[in-house]
Scaffold this active site. Structure first.
Site, PDB file in Angstrom:
ATOM      1  N   ASP A   9      71.877  53.670  10.653  1.00 36.15           N
ATOM      2  CA  ASP A   9      71.764  54.310  11.762  1.00 36.15           C
ATOM      3  C   ASP A   9      70.489  53.747  12.592  1.00 36.15           C
ATOM      4  O   ASP A   9      70.239  53.812  13.718  1.00 36.15           O
ATOM      5  CB  ASP A   9      71.831  55.766  11.705  1.00 36.15           C
ATOM      6  N   MET A  28      72.657  56.711   6.644  1.00 36.60           N
ATOM      7  CA  MET A  28      72.308  55.826   5.459  1.00 36.60           C
ATOM      8  C   MET A  28      72.714  56.675   4.195  1.00 36.60           C
ATOM      9  O   MET A  28      72.476  57.696   3.975  1.00 36.60           O
ATOM     10  CB  MET A  28      71.037  55.249   5.565  1.00 36.60           C
ATOM     11  N   HIS A  29      72.646  55.905   2.921  1.00 40.32           N
ATOM     12  CA  HIS A  29      72.362  56.369   1.561  1.00 40.32           C
ATOM     13  C   HIS A  29      73.577  57.089   1.080  1.00 40.32           C
ATOM     14  O   HIS A  29      73.522  57.344  -0.279  1.00 40.32           O
ATOM     15  CB  HIS A  29      71.084  57.298   1.633  1.00 40.32           C
TER      16      HIS A  29
END
Length: 483
Positions: A235, A79-80
């Site tokens: 995830d 992520m991110h």
């Protein structure tokens, strides 16, 4: 057949699943992380494509007929990550990853704007996407001016697979631009970082159709036409789909590079002051909360690299029987920490070392330190209104029985081990591919695996673990005051 593709930090995993949810095969493509400066962590998006091709090609070599029968593909990803594209969809710079902390000053400034916590339900952490774009604007203004689209890692892979700019709720909730309750982009928060909705991908639910595999790739992989691509998931939400952690009260503890204590919720329950993440789940009208530890197995792997032994050798030296804490304390903050401190600057430390502190004592302290970090997340979840009665362990670190006993005792909760099988993010992504391709009931597909074994807390060591946790808790402010 259904294919799950998971972009991790160290590799891309491709998993092939049949319509009875049996795993037919899996393969991996390796990835490296670039750390050009302290606190930086980057990857080249082209490497995700290379690693995906490597993994799927390996599957094709082993299971050509099964791969040819794929009807749906699900995506999962770290992520991110800030993947910046120009108007021609060319990558402008290496992707700034989830564990990159360079934008701590920008994150602090955005977090001071009360609109962010109110709309997103979360602290603006340095690892989130919005402060990274603020950093790019402040430090690479000419590049920032060229940004036409901002994509998360798995959604850049989707662009290559399907030619469309699409994301979904669970991953987008980690950007600091999503109205998490409303499950839509917030124009107000985008404007606060000098961006607009036109620079964001279209949003769908993780179980919805979100593109179709390009004909060239279908031909390369021996697939037919019309292969559906699901929205997918970040995830952790994908792992939750793989574990069947989709209904309220279900929870798992993930011992991966990072550590996650994940609880599914049937309603939006924000409490940003607890430093718990409150995100959309991958399934419609569901949310989740999670405490995040930035260095779980990463802490053990760091120690293994310093000592020159493998992680399994180090944990093997401890045996299976849980020992009382030795007095050596380890703070696993080698990359900063999220829950509960939201502190990008803090760093790890050993405390209480003496001449008797051997290799085993250091290993034990690292395992206990990560276990106590999970306890911090448990306390933060409780402050956010979520009470857990048991957790299921997943991730590479769950292969260590000693570590699981330490976590069970630190949490004071039973830790369930699922029956043999791969129930991680790639499996969850394959399940989402099935749901999207067949318009299946998400809750009927995302069921929990059987429990093979339950590890109970060691009640005989409960008091000594509580004392050690007290030392652990006292150490953070003492270390922080010296920085």
């Amino acid at each position: 057949m259904y294919l799950g593709l998971d972009i991790g930090t160290s590799g891309v995993k491709a998993l092939l699943m049949d319509d009875a949810q049996r795993i037919v095969g899996s393969a991996n493509g390796a990835l490296d992380v670039s750390r050009p400066h302290m606190g930086w962590s980057e990857q080249a998006p082209a490497d995700w494509i290379r690693a995906t091709r490597q993994a799927v090609s390996a599957l094709k070599a082993e299971h050509p007929q099964e791969l040819a029968a794929v009807k749906g593909i699900g995506l999962s990803g770290q992520m991110h990550g800030a993947t910046l594209l120009d108007a021609r969809d060319e990558v402008l710079r290496p992707c700034i990853l989830w564990n990159d902390t360079r934008s701590f000053a920008e994150a602090e400034k955005l977090d001071a704007d009360p609109r962010f916590r109110k709309i997103t339900g979360n602290i603006v952490f340095p690892g989130f996407t919005a402060p990274k774009l603020a950093w790019v604007k402040n430090n690479e203004p000419e590049l920032f001016a060229k940004v036409a689209k901002v994509l998360l890692p798995k959604d850049y892979l989707r662009l290559w697979l399907a030619g469309e700019h699409i994301s979904e709720m669970s991953d987008s909730a980690g950007t600091s631009w999503l109205d998490v309750a409303g499950r839509r982009w917030s124009p107000e928060l985008l404007a606060a970082t000098d961006l607009d909705e036109g620079q964001m991908p279209r949003l769908v639910e993780g179980s919805e159709r979100a593109g179709q595999l390009r004909a060239e790739l279908a031909a390369e992989w021996g697939m037919g036409s019309g292969v559906v691509i699901a929205g997918g998931a970040g995830d952790n939400a994908a792992s939750a789909c793989g574990m069947g952690t989709v209904r309220p009260g279900h929870a798992f503890a993930s011992l991966g590079t990072s550590g996650v204590l994940f609880a599914a919720n049937g309603a939006y329950l924000p409490n940003p002051e607890s430093a718990v993440h409150t995100f959309c789940h991958a399934l419609p009208e569901t949310w989740h909360q999670m405490g995040v530890i930035l260095a779980a197995t990463d802490s053990l792997n760091w120690l293994a690299g310093i000592i020159g032994r493998s992680a399994s050798e180090l944990t093997g030296e401890l045996g299976d029987a849980l020992h009382a804490p030795s007095g050596v304390t380890f703070l696993p903050y080698i990359s900063g920490e999220r829950t509960p401190h939201n502190d990008a600057a803090i760093r790890g430390v050993f405390s209480g070392l003496d001449r008797e502190s051997d290799r085993a004592a250091l290993t034990q302290a690292v395992l206990e330190g990560v276990a106590f970090a999970f306890r911090d997340s448990l306390e933060a979840l409780a402050a956010a209104g979520t009470t857990l009665t048991r957790v299921t362990a997943i991730g590479g670190g769950s292969r260590s029985r000693y570590w699981l006993k330490a976590i069970a005792t630190a949490l004071g909760l039973p830790v369930d081990l699922p029956a043999d099988g791969d129930f991680g993010a790639a499996f969850g992504a394959a399940r989402l591919g099935l749901i999207a391709a067949e318009a299946a009931d998400p809750f009927a597909v995302c069921t929990a695996p059987a429990t093979a074994e339950t590890i109970e807390p060691d009640t005989a060591l409960a008091d000594t673990y509580a004392e050690a946790y007290g030392r652990y808790r006292a150490l953070y402010p003492a270390v922080r005051s010296t920085m």
